[in-house]
Every structure is written in structure tokens, then in C-alpha cells.
Design an enzyme around this catalytic site. Sequence first.
Site, PDB file in Angstrom:
ATOM      1  N   HIS A   1       0.834  -1.207   0.000  1.00 18.59           N
ATOM      2  CA  HIS A   1       0.000   0.000   0.000  1.00 18.59           C
ATOM      3  C   HIS A   1       0.869   1.257   0.000  1.00 18.59           C
ATOM      4  O   HIS A   1       0.579   2.226  -0.705  1.00 18.59           O
ATOM      5  CB  HIS A   1      -0.873   0.046   1.261  1.00 18.59           C
ATOM      6  CG  HIS A   1      -1.889  -1.042   1.384  1.00 18.59           C
ATOM      7  ND1 HIS A   1      -1.868  -1.970   2.401  1.00 18.59           N
ATOM      8  CD2 HIS A   1      -2.984  -1.343   0.634  1.00 18.59           C
ATOM      9  CE1 HIS A   1      -2.898  -2.786   2.282  1.00 18.59           C
ATOM     10  NE2 HIS A   1      -3.589  -2.434   1.209  1.00 18.59           N
TER      11      HIS A   1
ATOM     12  N   LYS B   1      -1.220  -6.327  -7.950  1.00 16.01           N
ATOM     13  CA  LYS B   1      -1.526  -7.497  -7.108  1.00 16.01           C
ATOM     14  C   LYS B   1      -2.958  -7.971  -7.387  1.00 16.01           C
ATOM     15  O   LYS B   1      -3.231  -9.158  -7.473  1.00 16.01           O
ATOM     16  CB  LYS B   1      -1.357  -7.115  -5.639  1.00 16.01           C
ATOM     17  CG  LYS B   1      -2.051  -8.015  -4.636  1.00 16.01           C
ATOM     18  CD  LYS B   1      -1.282  -9.269  -4.442  1.00 16.01           C
ATOM     19  CE  LYS B   1      -1.756 -10.158  -3.314  1.00 16.01           C
ATOM     20  NZ  LYS B   1      -3.156 -10.146  -2.978  1.00 16.01           N
TER      21      LYS B   1
ATOM     22  N   SER C   1       0.069  -8.789   1.291  1.00 16.59           N
ATOM     23  CA  SER C   1      -1.387  -8.724   1.365  1.00 16.59           C
ATOM     24  C   SER C   1      -1.793  -8.571   2.823  1.00 16.59           C
ATOM     25  O   SER C   1      -1.151  -9.158   3.707  1.00 16.59           O
ATOM     26  CB  SER C   1      -1.996 -10.019   0.806  1.00 16.59           C
ATOM     27  OG  SER C   1      -3.360 -10.116   1.186  1.00 16.59           O
TER      28      SER C   1
END
Length: 291
Positions: A39, A151, A187
Site C-alpha cells: 500500500h 496485485k 497482502s
Amino acid sequence: MKVRLYSSAAQFSAACQNVRALGGTLGLVPTMGALHSGHMALMHEAKRLATHVAATIFVNPTQFAANEDFGQYPRTLDADMAKCEAAGVNLLFVPDVREMYAPGDSTRVRVSGVADVLCGAVRPGHFDGVATIVTKLFVLAGTCTAVFGKKDYQQLKVIERVASDLKLPIRVVAHPIVREPDGLAMSSRNAYLSAENRRRSCAISRGLSKAWRIFESGERDIDPILDCVRTELAIEHLQLQYAELADADTLELFGGQSRLSERALLAVAAYCDKTRLIDNVVLGEDLDPLQ
Ligand code: AMP
């Protein structure tokens, strides 16, 4: 400068407009929180592309099926805020569910084609939820550059369609997958993995890397490429949900006896115990996932 926190959609939208009114440009990074380095790479990219960055954190109920992990999804707002602050994020929008789905809300954005295969085929309604929430966020943010990770490659393609089809004033930018040193794609759901399952999960990126290498050395038949993934997953007893080769733009699946073109998406979804993991590589375009 301190990140400004918004829970009101109207106030967030006004703040985004204000950035532009003062001559700035806006980079938008929508997330579900539990922020990790993947992120943060998107936030840094947004910062590079715009004068101001708006991040959003919203665990979107409409993209989870009843049997999925909406309730357990990690929520780590204090840590997320500190990370946004450190990354120089200017605006942080953290609405509650009623703010995004007021009582009586019944409008859904549905994308066909790119949303119907791969994850769309095994998670019915998932991309309706994604397309709907991202449309709402795009409408609130207004003219901006929105950064999404590869992703979630299919999600990226769905969002590109939404922005283009609805003529939204949004430039969608793709960011490469950020991986752990051992190759596992970062993740928020990796937090579900025990140490042993965390180790087993590396089979996915290992399989993608093997497939990447045979593609690079000239293999264009589908089965040997998919077998690289199937074999690695079998060694660690991961349960394959799908491994598919698809056109990297339209997501039309390659199947049967067909041979690959010079660029193709190899996408995988697998369960490690109860944790569902996805990963992908665009053959003919991306670097070796294990590089
Ligand atoms: P999420 O919070 O999982 O909904 O993800 C928010 C955004 O971060 C999406 O655009 C994702 O594709 C992106 N993202 C998540 N994990 C990664 C990663 N490992 N590398 C690059 N982008 C990522």
C-alpha cells in the site's frame, strides 16, 4: 504536516475540491486498510504524480460474500494513520458503512467481460461491490490520478473499465506487485497465516517464477506453463482454486490447444488452509516474480 482525517463523504469531497481550487493536483489511493509496504508504495507513487495525496480506508461490505472474511478482516486504524502520516499523505478518508451505503442505497455498478472470469467466476458479485465503491470514491474525489496495485490485476482492469466507460475524470495508474523478500506477494490477508502456512504460501510465487522462466525461454503452450504453478502448489498441499492464462488486456482466457501470444496474464488463486491468496505475473511484460 499532519494528515487530515475525514469520516464525512461531503467534507472529504470538499477537501479534494479545495486541493484543486488552490492549484494543486490530487493522487488517490483507495484501500481496505491494514496497510503494508505494498500500500505504501502506492502512496509514494501517488505523491510522485500529484501535489496532494488522498488515501481511503474502507472495508467494503458489498465486495464480500456472506461466507467470506468481512468480519475478521484486519482493522488497524491507529497504525494505518501513523503510516499515512509518515508517507506524507495529506487527506485520509475513513467512512463508516452507513456513510457509503446510506439506508435505502440500492445502486450498483456492474462491469461485464473483464469482471466475469477468474475471481469474478468464483466470487459472484465481488466485482459489483468493487466497481460500486470505487465509483463512489471517484465521484467524491473528482479529477485525480488514482493508483492501484497489479496485485489485484483483475480489479485494476475492472476499474480501468469503470473510469473509461463512465467518462470519469480519473487517470488510473498501475503499480507493480510489492513482494516479501521470499517472494510472497504482500497482502493484508497474510496476517491470517501461521508461520508454517506463511512458508508454504511461497509455493505460489515460486510457481509463477518457474512459469515466467519457461515462457522467457520460448515456451508458448499453455499446459506446461500452468503445470509449473500446479506442481509447486501440490508440493506444499495448497488447494488450487484456479490457475489461468488470459489476454492481459481483455482477460479473455486462453484454453484448449491454443498457444500464447507474446504477452499474457498468468493468474492464480489458491487456499492455504482457510486463507485465500491471489497472485499473478504478466508474461512478456513483468520481471521474474522472484527476482
Ligand atoms: P486492499 O487494501 O487489499 O484493497 O488494496 C488496496 C490497494 O493496494 C489495491 O490497489 C491493491 O492492488 C494494492 N495492493 C495490495 N497489495 C499490494 C501489493 N503487494 N503490491 C502492490 N499493490 C498492492
